[in-house]
Each structure stands twice: as structure tokens, then as C-alpha cells.
Design an enzyme around this catalytic site. Structure first.
Site, PDB file in Angstrom:
ATOM      1  N   GLU A  72       0.854  -1.191   0.000  1.00 56.65           N
ATOM      2  CA  GLU A  72       0.000   0.000   0.000  1.00 56.65           C
ATOM      3  C   GLU A  72       0.887   1.238   0.000  1.00 56.65           C
ATOM      4  OE1 GLU A  72      -3.538  -0.466   2.732  1.00 56.65           O
ATOM      5  OE2 GLU A  72      -2.430  -2.294   3.261  1.00 56.65           O
TER       6      GLU A  72
ATOM      7  N   GLU B 213       6.123  -0.079   6.307  1.00 55.97           N
ATOM      8  CA  GLU B 213       4.659  -0.078   6.387  1.00 55.97           C
ATOM      9  C   GLU B 213       4.012  -0.177   5.011  1.00 55.97           C
ATOM     10  OE1 GLU B 213       2.452  -0.137   8.895  1.00 55.97           O
ATOM     11  OE2 GLU B 213       4.109  -0.447  10.273  1.00 55.97           O
TER      12      GLU B 213
END
Length: 352
Positions: free
Chosen positions: A286, A295
Site C-alpha cells: 500500500e 509499512e
């Protein structure tokens, strides 16, 4: 980056390891996050997951496009309410309106089985948000009951493993004392509604935080002497099994033995006789997620549907050119190809 790649290898080992054989019939779940601007359409994602025989999907919202795309499929959904909605959801009118908008239009064709109210609320530093958590869960459950859906859809919330004050040995697992008042009431809710207790468990974080005391092999389901709990005499050859049992012990310490624990982010069976639902984190990289680079790189797949690792999943090389599917029985045989990759990732992680 090294942490993210190591994590993906861990997930792939969990998926294709011998332990996975015992839970294939329960179905594999995946966390489908969408904090990105380059993801494939939900209809293409539905095709991808269908080709992988993935039967459970966990969303962090209730995206109508996703729920519509999976209509008339066998995929079961966990949909989510973000922490920012907790205060509103303590209002029965707001909760009823949310169910009417996000659940009722889709429930006849899409299998919505669970609503998570908030994520890792109790390990944040917002005590006001903590106070909203249980009332929001209760109000959402009441809204479902008003429509006759409370037996079909359960309400819960996902917790960080950080809610435990002690997890070693597993039989001595306890919740943090400062959170006991919140957790006791939440456990009572689960007991009354027969809903599960969700935990986000990441064994390799324990290794990262304490590499001198925690064996990397123990965290990664690799051959390891493990540990034996002197109270129960149970032997653990990997950390995740121990973490799950520590949660069960903490729940028991507060007087409950009737609540099921499910792993909402990553997981594998605690023991063959006590299966645990698996929701792997995460489906795609993402690119808009905040925080460190890692992340944005936890995905098992790139946005075009090709796997981040070449692990033999030839059935879904690209979403535009998929013409056949592979069952997990077929893909199971790629496990032996992971060992070399695993060794390389150990080196990267250890030296990072």
C-alpha cells in the site's frame, strides 16, 4: 525494508507449512487494505482471491465497491469501523444508520460475518477513545439485533498483543493491570454475545525487540528446541502457539473459559485440536500508508497481481492474464523452495 521482507517470508512459511494442512478446510483469510492509489479494481481482486481459494477477507472499512464485487461468492467478510467512528457509534441512531447503509444493502448477496469496532484501541494513549470502545460495540450489536442480524453477524474489536502484561510462560499470561477494567467488560460482552476475542499477533516483533533472548527460528516456525511450560507441561516449538495460549490464560485469569481467540492479523493453528482462524497481513503493498518504508511493503502481491516473491504461484502471475487457478494443495509443494529465500532473509534481517 528488511523487516517487511522478512515478515512476508514468515507469512509464506505459515501458509505453505505442514501446519497449514490441518486447517485448509477452515479457509484462509487475508487482510485487504486499500491505502494506495494503484490497486486493482475490486472485481479483479475477487478474481485473484478466487484463484487462490481464499475464502475469508478482512477489510478495515466497509467499502461498498468491494462488497458488491464479491456478491454471490463464497468469500466471508469481516468489515471494520475505524477508531475515528467510535464516539459516533455510541449513539444508537448513528449505529442503526451505519448498519442500514453499510450492511443491509449487501447482506443478501455478500457474506458479511463480522464487524470489528476499532483497531488496537486499548494500546493507544487516548483514554477517551478507550471509554467509547465497549459502548460502541454494544450499540452496534443492538443495531444488528434490531434487524434480526445479531446471530448472523458478530461484533468484536481487534487488540494488539501489547494488551498483555505478561506472556511467559503461556500459562501465566495476564492482561496489563491498567487495562483490566476495560478488558473485563469486553470479555463479558463476548461471553454474552458468543463473539470471539481478536488479537493481532506478530511473533517476529518479539525477536526484533529482544534478539538476545528470543531465537529467530522460534519466531519463524523453523526447527528450534522451543520451550516447555512447567505448569502445563506443554511444549512450544514456535512463539505464535505460545502467544495464543498466553491470551487464553489471560482470559481465564479474568474468569472466562467460554471465549474463542482468533488471530486477526497473521496466524496459524494453536494446536490441531484447537484451530484458529487465519487472517494474513496483507494482500497488497500500500503505497500511501504513513510511517516507515516497511509499512508500505507488507503485501504478498504487487498491485498488478504478481507475487512479491517468486514462490511458484503461477496461477496468478498478472491479473490481466490469469486463465486458470491453483488450489492450495497444488501450491503446497512450493514450500520446499522457500528455504533458500529464508536463509537470505535471515542474513538481511540480522545485518540490518
Amino acid at each position: 525494508m528488511a523487516m517487511a521482507t522478512l515478515f512476508r517470508v514468515l507469512l509464506l512459511i505459515l501458509i505453505f507449512s505442514d501446519s497449514f494442512v490441518s486447517i485448509r478446510s477452515l479457509g484462509l483469510g487475508i487482510n485487504y487494505g486499500q491505502i494506495a492509489n494503484n490497486l486493482p479494481s475490486p472485481s479483479r481482486v475477487a478474481y485473484l482471491l478466487g484463484s487462490l481459494n481464499i475464502s475469508r477477507v478482512k477489510l478495515y472499512d466497509a467499502d461498498p465497491n468491494v462488497l458488491s464485487a464479491f456478491a454471490n461468492t463464497d468469500v466471508e467478510f469481516v468489515i471494520g469501523l475505524g477508531n475515528e467512528y467510535l464516539q459516533k457509534m455510541t449513539d444508537p441512531i448513528q449505529a442503526q444508520a451505519w448498519i442500514q447503509q453499510h450492511v443491509r444493502p449487501y447482506i443478501s448477496q455478500t457474506k458479511i460475518k463480522c464487524i470489528t469496532v476499532g483497531n488496537e484501541v486499548l494500546t493507544g494513549n487516548n483514554t477517551q477513545l478507550m471509554s467509547y470502545l465497549l459502548p460502541a460495540m454494544q450499540t452496534m450489536n443492538g443495531a444488528l439485533a434490531n434487524l434480526g442480524l445479531s446471530k448472523e453477524i458478530y461484533v468484536t474489536t481487534a487488540h494488539s498483543f501489547g494488551i498483555l502484561g505478561n506472556s511467559f510462560p503461556p500459562s501465566a499470561g495476564t492482561f496489563r493491570q491498567d487495562l483490566t477494567e476495560y478488558i473485563q467488560s469486553i470479555l463479558n460482552f463476548h461471553s454474552e454475545t458468543h463473539s470471539p476475542f481478536l488479537i493481532n499477533a506478530y511473533p517476529f516483533f518479539a525477536y526484533k525487540d529482544n534478539p538476545q533472548q528470543v531465537s529467530l527460528n522460534y519466531a519463524l516456525f523453523q526447527p528450534d528446541p522451543g520451550m516447555t511450560d512447567s505448569v502445563t507441561n506443554l511444549h512450544y516449538d514456535n512463539m505464535l502457539y505460545a502467544q495464543i495460549d498466553a491470551v487464553y490464560s489471560a482470559i481465564k485469569a479474568l474468569g472466562h473459559t467460554d471465549i474463542q481467540v482468533k488471530v486477526s492479523e497473521t496466524g496459524t493453528p494453536a494446536r490441531p485440536s484447537v484451530p484458529v482462524d487465519i487472517y494474513v497481513f496483507a494482500l497488497f503493498n500500500e503505497d500511501l500508508k504513513p510511517g516507515p518504508v516497511s509499512e508500505r511493503n507488507y503485501g504478498l502481491y504487487y498491485p498488478d497481481g504478481s507475487p512479491v516473491y517468486n514462490i511458484g504461484l503461477q496461477g496468478c502471475q498478472h491479473l490481466k492474464s490469469v486463465h486458470h487457478s491453483h488450489s492450495f494443495i497444488d501450491m503446497f509443494f512450493v514450500a520446499k523452495n522457500l528455504s533458500h529465500t529464508m536463509e537470505k532473509e535471515k542474513e538481511v534481517w540480522t545485518n540490518s
